[in-house]
Write an enzyme that holds these catalytic residues in place. Structure first.
Site, PDB file in Angstrom:
ATOM      1  N   PHE A 190       0.866  -1.030  -0.011  1.00 39.57           N
ATOM      2  CA  PHE A 190      -0.024  -0.066   0.171  1.00 39.57           C
ATOM      3  C   PHE A 190       0.809   1.206   0.079  1.00 39.57           C
ATOM      4  O   PHE A 190       1.954   1.170   1.022  1.00 39.57           O
ATOM      5  CB  PHE A 190      -0.991  -0.114   1.128  1.00 39.57           C
ATOM      6  CG  PHE A 190      -2.112  -1.008   0.858  1.00 39.57           C
ATOM      7  CD1 PHE A 190      -1.812  -2.351   1.085  1.00 39.57           C
ATOM      8  CD2 PHE A 190      -3.294  -0.532   1.028  1.00 39.57           C
ATOM      9  CE1 PHE A 190      -2.960  -3.124   0.916  1.00 39.57           C
ATOM     10  CE2 PHE A 190      -4.548  -1.527   0.673  1.00 39.57           C
ATOM     11  CZ  PHE A 190      -4.275  -2.749   0.673  1.00 39.57           C
ATOM     12  N   TYR A 196       3.142   8.144   0.937  1.00 42.66           N
ATOM     13  CA  TYR A 196       3.772   7.016   0.969  1.00 42.66           C
ATOM     14  C   TYR A 196       4.228   6.522  -0.445  1.00 42.66           C
ATOM     15  O   TYR A 196       4.921   5.287  -0.171  1.00 42.66           O
ATOM     16  CB  TYR A 196       3.042   5.677   1.807  1.00 42.66           C
ATOM     17  CG  TYR A 196       3.139   6.003   3.419  1.00 42.66           C
ATOM     18  CD1 TYR A 196       2.593   7.067   3.925  1.00 42.66           C
ATOM     19  CD2 TYR A 196       3.556   5.021   4.238  1.00 42.66           C
ATOM     20  CE1 TYR A 196       2.577   7.453   5.429  1.00 42.66           C
ATOM     21  CE2 TYR A 196       3.656   5.228   5.695  1.00 42.66           C
ATOM     22  CZ  TYR A 196       3.149   6.372   6.056  1.00 42.66           C
ATOM     23  OH  TYR A 196       3.263   6.417   7.402  1.00 42.66           O
ATOM     24  N   GLY A 216      10.833  -5.421  18.608  1.00 39.45           N
ATOM     25  CA  GLY A 216      10.901  -4.806  19.756  1.00 39.45           C
ATOM     26  C   GLY A 216      10.321  -5.447  21.020  1.00 39.45           C
ATOM     27  O   GLY A 216      10.670  -4.881  21.990  1.00 39.45           O
ATOM     28  N   TYR A 217       9.728  -6.749  20.546  1.00 40.52           N
ATOM     29  CA  TYR A 217       9.275  -7.378  21.817  1.00 40.52           C
ATOM     30  C   TYR A 217       9.740  -8.945  21.750  1.00 40.52           C
ATOM     31  O   TYR A 217       8.853  -9.803  22.097  1.00 40.52           O
ATOM     32  CB  TYR A 217       7.767  -7.191  21.624  1.00 40.52           C
ATOM     33  CG  TYR A 217       7.219  -5.640  21.695  1.00 40.52           C
ATOM     34  CD1 TYR A 217       7.290  -5.220  23.039  1.00 40.52           C
ATOM     35  CD2 TYR A 217       6.990  -5.453  20.582  1.00 40.52           C
ATOM     36  CE1 TYR A 217       6.851  -3.812  22.669  1.00 40.52           C
ATOM     37  CE2 TYR A 217       6.462  -3.869  20.419  1.00 40.52           C
ATOM     38  CZ  TYR A 217       6.458  -3.244  21.558  1.00 40.52           C
ATOM     39  OH  TYR A 217       5.745  -1.798  21.557  1.00 40.52           O
ATOM     40  N   GLU A 265      -2.493  -4.570  13.755  1.00 38.90           N
ATOM     41  CA  GLU A 265      -1.775  -5.313  14.420  1.00 38.90           C
ATOM     42  C   GLU A 265      -2.227  -6.046  15.617  1.00 38.90           C
ATOM     43  O   GLU A 265      -1.625  -7.281  15.813  1.00 38.90           O
ATOM     44  CB  GLU A 265      -0.288  -4.436  14.958  1.00 38.90           C
ATOM     45  CG  GLU A 265       0.807  -5.423  15.412  1.00 38.90           C
ATOM     46  CD  GLU A 265       2.077  -4.795  15.615  1.00 38.90           C
ATOM     47  OE1 GLU A 265       2.984  -4.878  14.499  1.00 38.90           O
ATOM     48  OE2 GLU A 265       2.536  -4.070  16.654  1.00 38.90           O
TER      49      GLU A 265
HETATM   50  N1  UDP Z   1       0.135   3.781   4.721  1.00 43.15           N
HETATM   51  C1  UDP Z   1       0.155   4.535   3.538  1.00 43.15           C
HETATM   52  N2  UDP Z   1      -0.307   5.758   3.695  1.00 43.15           N
HETATM   53  C2  UDP Z   1      -0.454   6.295   4.861  1.00 43.15           C
HETATM   54  C3  UDP Z   1      -0.183   5.713   5.873  1.00 43.15           C
HETATM   55  C4  UDP Z   1      -0.233   4.282   5.981  1.00 43.15           C
HETATM   56  O1  UDP Z   1       0.301   3.940   2.333  1.00 43.15           O
HETATM   57  O2  UDP Z   1      -0.568   7.528   4.861  1.00 43.15           O
HETATM   58  C5  UDP Z   1       0.551   2.367   4.544  1.00 43.15           C
HETATM   59  C6  UDP Z   1       1.804   1.954   4.008  1.00 43.15           C
HETATM   60  O3  UDP Z   1       1.949   0.629   3.283  1.00 43.15           O
HETATM   61  C7  UDP Z   1       2.437   1.765   5.492  1.00 43.15           C
HETATM   62  C8  UDP Z   1       1.502   1.060   6.216  1.00 43.15           C
HETATM   63  O4  UDP Z   1       0.147   1.493   6.030  1.00 43.15           O
HETATM   64  O5  UDP Z   1       3.873   1.085   5.374  1.00 43.15           O
HETATM   65  C9  UDP Z   1       1.664   1.037   7.711  1.00 43.15           C
HETATM   66  O6  UDP Z   1       1.750   2.443   8.212  1.00 43.15           O
HETATM   67  P1  UDP Z   1       2.996   2.959   8.828  1.00 43.15           P
HETATM   68  O7  UDP Z   1       4.243   2.272   8.055  1.00 43.15           O
HETATM   69  O8  UDP Z   1       2.995   4.483   8.691  1.00 43.15           O
HETATM   70  O9  UDP Z   1       2.902   2.208  10.346  1.00 43.15           O
HETATM   71  P2  UDP Z   1       4.180   1.860  11.160  1.00 43.15           P
HETATM   72  O10 UDP Z   1       5.125   0.945  10.440  1.00 43.15           O
HETATM   73  O11 UDP Z   1       5.049   3.088  11.518  1.00 43.15           O
HETATM   74  O12 UDP Z   1       3.750   1.336  12.317  1.00 43.15           O
END
Ligand code: UDP
Ligand code: MN
Length: 297
Positions: A65, A70, A179-180, A247
């Site tokens: 995504f 992103y 992390g865990y 998650e």
């Molecule tokens: N994502 C996106 N646009 C956004 C927010 C999230 O495409 O504005 C998608 C993208 O694939 C991203 C995933 O959702 O890798 C998870 O979000 P993010 O990586 O920000 O979460 P984190 O890994 O920081 O918990």
């Protein structure tokens, strides 16, 4: 869905002899109590795995995504995947985006392709992230995706930095959260409010998995995404959002539907924290991002 065969190599190949009384590594857990391998450098023979799986001509799918800002991660992600991810296999990248014109043109090796799907942009970043469960579930029987043998559902803010291949093939795969991996389960960041569908009691669960990567066969991805989507909807109706959104729901699902293979933190390294001594090779690493900037509308 094609039935996956597990033959040995078609020809004799030279491999090091394994000994039943000699663990390849003694510093880490190599197999869970339900007998699922945990994948670490030194625990598998890449040559043997490739000799086994390459003749089967598998197609590996990947959902990615890249919504709103992103899309900037796509180029480094795809370029690194072309170097390290499933080399010698057929790979289809399924990119879900609201800005298709920002999908970069990256040179792909033979047998590899990009398929772009339009998706909407939800206003909250949490929603963009958690809606992936629903969107993957709805698209999985699309005629392109339903041809794949294994599907990997990955975050895009990552790059491949080393070999990532057939050792991860299994019906349902989830990765140890960097992390865990070394704390008591009552400290795992599971959802702890019983009102949420993602609730896990303090004395349950085995490992805490990261949602940035899960994978498996289509049937299993249909099941896990459907279960998470449904649980997310029930929570929404009840006005509750789990601590770590999808998650939390993924982890709840995996408490009872345990994965068949567990890639170690090698398969999701946190580039912003020191590498644990047990990690000899980082294969897939987070890209540093400015959360406030990238999540701002
Ligand atoms: N994502 C996106 N646009 C956004 C927010 C999230 O495409 O504005 C998608 C993208 O694939 C991203 C995933 O959702 O890798 C998870 O979000 P993010 O990586 O920000 O979460 P984190 O890994 O920081 O918990
Ligand atoms: Mn991420």
């Amino acid at each position: 869905v094609r039935k996956i065969q597990r033959n040995g190599p078609q020809t004799l190949i030279e491999v090091e002899q394994p000994f039943a009384l000699k663990a390849p590594r003694t510093d880490v857990m190599l197999v869970t109590p339900w007998l699922a391998p945990i994948i670490w450098e030194g625990s598998f023979d890449q040559k043997l795995l490739d000799a086994t799986y390459k003749p089967l001509n598998f197609t590996i799918g990947m959902t990615l995504f890249a919504v709103a800002k992103y899309t900037r991660f796509l180029k480094p992600f795809l370029e690194s995947a072309e170097k390290h991810f499933m080399q010698g296999y057929r790979v289809n990248y399924y990119i879900f985006t609201d800005i298709p014109e920002q999908v970069p043109r990256v040179e792909l090796k033979p047998g590899r392709s990009v398929v772009v799907f339009n998706t909407v942009k939800y206003s909250r970043w949490q929603e963009i992230s958690l809606r992936r469960m629903e969107i993957i579930n709805k698209h999985i029987m699309n005629k392109s995706i339903r041809e794949v043998d294994y599907l990997y559902c990955l975050d895009v803010d990552l790059i491949f930095t080393n070999h990532y291949g057939a050792e991860t093939f299994a019906p349902l795969v989830a990765v140890l959260h960097p992390g865990y991996f070394n704390i008591l389960r009552n400290k795992f960041p599971y959802e702890r409010r019983p009102e949420s569908q993602a609730y896990v009691p303090k004395d349950h669960g085995h490992f805490y998995y990261i949602a940035a990567m899960f994978g498996g066969t289509l049937n299993n991805i249909v099941d896990v995404t459907a279960a998470c989507h449904q649980a997310l909807q029930v929570d929404k109706v009840n006005g509750i959002e789990a601590a770590w959104q999808e998650e939390s729901h993924l982890n709840k699902y995996l408490v009872t539907n345990m994965p068949h293979k567990i890639p170690s933190m090698e398969y999701l390294c946190n580039s912003e924290a020191p590498t644990p001594a047990s990690v000899k090779v980082c294969r897939f690493s987070t890209v540093k991002k400015n959360h406030a900037e990238i999540r701002a509308q």
